[in-house]
Structures are given as C-alpha cells and as structure tokens.
Design an enzyme around this catalytic site. Structure first.
Site, PDB file in Angstrom:
ATOM      1  N   GLY A  90     -58.282  63.867   2.577  1.00  0.00           N
ATOM      2  CA  GLY A  90     -59.692  63.944   2.231  1.00  0.00           C
ATOM      3  C   GLY A  90     -59.882  64.917   1.095  1.00  0.00           C
ATOM      4  O   GLY A  90     -58.907  65.448   0.531  1.00  0.00           O
ATOM      5  N   MET A 133     -61.046  67.862   1.244  1.00  0.00           N
ATOM      6  CA  MET A 133     -60.834  69.244   1.645  1.00  0.00           C
ATOM      7  C   MET A 133     -59.464  69.518   2.260  1.00  0.00           C
ATOM      8  O   MET A 133     -59.028  70.661   2.326  1.00  0.00           O
ATOM      9  CB  MET A 133     -61.922  69.674   2.649  1.00  0.00           C
ATOM     10  CG  MET A 133     -63.341  69.538   2.134  1.00  0.00           C
ATOM     11  SD  MET A 133     -63.633  70.507   0.633  1.00  0.00           S
ATOM     12  CE  MET A 133     -63.522  72.157   1.287  1.00  0.00           C
ATOM     13  N   VAL A 152     -53.684  65.637   6.239  1.00  0.00           N
ATOM     14  CA  VAL A 152     -53.160  65.723   7.607  1.00  0.00           C
ATOM     15  C   VAL A 152     -51.788  65.060   7.654  1.00  0.00           C
ATOM     16  O   VAL A 152     -51.619  63.926   7.179  1.00  0.00           O
ATOM     17  CB  VAL A 152     -54.113  65.055   8.618  1.00  0.00           C
ATOM     18  CG1 VAL A 152     -53.523  65.129  10.026  1.00  0.00           C
ATOM     19  CG2 VAL A 152     -55.480  65.724   8.591  1.00  0.00           C
ATOM     20  N   LYS A 181     -52.956  69.990   9.794  1.00  0.00           N
ATOM     21  CA  LYS A 181     -54.016  69.833   8.795  1.00  0.00           C
ATOM     22  C   LYS A 181     -53.865  70.952   7.767  1.00  0.00           C
ATOM     23  O   LYS A 181     -53.968  72.136   8.104  1.00  0.00           O
ATOM     24  CB  LYS A 181     -55.387  69.908   9.465  1.00  0.00           C
ATOM     25  CG  LYS A 181     -56.560  69.732   8.522  1.00  0.00           C
ATOM     26  CD  LYS A 181     -57.873  69.720   9.301  1.00  0.00           C
ATOM     27  CE  LYS A 181     -59.066  69.480   8.379  1.00  0.00           C
ATOM     28  NZ  LYS A 181     -60.335  69.420   9.153  1.00  0.00           N
ATOM     29  N   ASP A 200     -70.528  66.409  12.032  1.00  0.00           N
ATOM     30  CA  ASP A 200     -69.938  65.281  11.295  1.00  0.00           C
ATOM     31  C   ASP A 200     -69.366  64.239  12.267  1.00  0.00           C
ATOM     32  O   ASP A 200     -68.240  63.775  12.100  1.00  0.00           O
ATOM     33  CB  ASP A 200     -68.861  65.768  10.335  1.00  0.00           C
ATOM     34  CG  ASP A 200     -68.546  64.737   9.238  1.00  0.00           C
ATOM     35  OD1 ASP A 200     -69.366  63.811   9.037  1.00  0.00           O
ATOM     36  OD2 ASP A 200     -67.497  64.872   8.589  1.00  0.00           O
TER      37      ASP A 200
END
Length: 272
Positions: free
Chosen positions: A20, A22, A25, A40, A136
């Site tokens: 992603g 940010m 993983v 992560k 989220d």
C-alpha cells in the site's frame, strides 16, 4: 521480494503479500517454531512512518480478541538491503482471503455472512470498549482466518485512534466508499463510524455491489442525502440489522455489541 532478511533475530522474510502507500506486508517464517507470520514494513524509514508503525504496534499490543489479528513483535529492519532502517510489526498471519476477494466471487450464503457479522461486531465492541476506533473498516481489512477460534480477523490498524481523537493534518481517515456521513465530514473519531462501515461491507457481501457507486465525491454526496437501499429480498431480519447500523444519524445506530447480538440471531448462534 525481500530476499534472505531476518528480523527480530527469528523471522525470515519470504514473499510479499501486499503493498500500500504506507507499508508492505510480507509472509515470514518464525525460525523459533516454524509457524508462518505476517511482517508489516513501513514504506520508508521517515519519522512519519516510524510514528505510525509505533502507534499501530502500541494499539495491537494492548488487544486480545479472537477476531483481531494478534501482535507478536516490532522493530527496525537491520542494515543492508532495500528495506534497511524501516520500522516493522510482526503479526499473526490470517490464512484465508480478504472479504474484498470474497466480494468479487459468487455470493456467499446469508448464513455465512451472518456468522462473520456476529464475530466482527463482537470484535468491534471489544475495540470500542478499549477506547479504540479502527476508522478503516472495509472488505480488504477483514480476513477469513481458516482457524477454528474465529472465522474472521480485523487487520490493519494503521489509522486506528482513540475514541474522541481529532483528525491529524494530512492523514487519511478511512476509505471513502465505506465512511459514515459524519466521518466523511471530519470531526473526532467515534465508534459509530466502525458500526456504519461494517454495515456497508455486509450489504456489499449480500448483494454483490457497493451501496454507493460512482466516484469518491459522488459516493460521499449520496450518503449524506439518503440511507443505503436494503433489498427486501434479504428478509426482515437482515433488513432490521442493516437499516439500524447504517442509520444516517450516528445517535440512531446500535452499539457494536448490540449489532453483534442481532447478527448472531440471524446466524442461529447462541446470544451472549
């Protein structure tokens, strides 16, 4: 691919599972016991990403619920290599697909969805009782686990916050297509945001379509004007649950715990 990188002295990184804006993983193997875990790793070693990873690790370390991904360790990737210096979290690996994957396939039975709903609302009730708002909840952050103790897991606490926390400048707060009307307009984090978002996820799983389509802006505008359409064919039980959790006014929504009771009745599970 991370190559032969060992973190925390025991977790050997394998293939990347996802990426992603940010973080990335990776699947990893715990050399101390052979089990597989998820690692992560922040997208870069900047102070902003270090703070976010530290915040997520702090939240996860304080949680213990069968439908919440378990925290194992945190640290910084050792020197040398493309991931060097980045902060990371080691978590339990959820072995099944995400509900985003499920939503792209054939419709699952309402009984299956009710079972997931009961477990997920129960876990949200636990989070909210700890003073945490996920912020989220979306199909991609809900994983089928393949484990007996719970059929589903909530993952990715990257933007989770304390209830009542104000939005942080320049920080994303949720995913547009699942935000409640009041989350979309800003304000302090509230448990009712998660309750609403999960309602839209359940509706999508049951119908095969998002409740609010179009661009991000069109989707946001639509939910400030009307509640989602609940097909009558879902039956009165589902209709009552989905109308309640997606009420436009947060004050009219049940708590996550109350929604869990409603979902368990639909699944035919014992009500706790």
């Amino acid at each position: 691919m991370a190559g032969e990188i060992l973190v925390s002295g025991r977790f050997l990184l394998k293939e990347r599972l996802g990426r992603g804006s940010m973080a990335e993983v990776f699947r990893a193997v715990d050399l101390a016991g052979g089990r597989e875990v998820a690692v992560k790793i922040a997208a870069d070693p900047s102070p902003k990403h270090r703070e976010r990873i530290a915040n997520e690790a702090g939240i996860l370390a304080g949680l213990d619920h069968p439908s919440v991904i378990s925290f194992i360790a945190e640290g910084t990737v050792p020197p040398r290599g493309p991931l060097s210096g980045r902060p990371y979290i080691v978590e339990e690996l959820a072995f099944g697909p995400s509900l985003a994957d499920v939503s792209r396939g054939p419709l699952r039975s309402p009984h299956d969805v009710a079972g997931w709903a009961g477990a997920l609302y129960d876990s949200l009730g636990y989070l909210h009782g700890k003073g945490v708002v996920h912020r989220d909840i979306k199909p991609g952050n809900l994983m089928l686990s393949g484990l007996r103790r719970s059929p589903v897991r909530i993952v990715d606490f990257g933007i989770a916050a304390a209830a009542g926390a104000a939005p942080e400048p320049g920080m994303s707060s949720g995913t547009v297509h699942y935000m409640s009307p009041e989350q979309a307009s800003g304000g302090t984090a509230q448990p009712a945001w998660d309750v609403y978002a999960l309602g839209l996820v359940l509706l999508e799983l049951l119908t095969g379509a998002r409740a609010y389509t179009g661009t991000a802006v069109e989707s946001l505008v639509a939910r400030t004007l009307r509640s989602p359409v609940i097909p009558a064919g879902l039956g009165p039980g589902w209709g009552a649950l989905l109308r309640a959790v997606t009420a436009m006014s947060s004050a009219e929504r049940p708590s996550a715990g109350e929604a869990a009771v409603m979902a368990r009745k639909l699944a035919g599970s014992p009500v706790r």
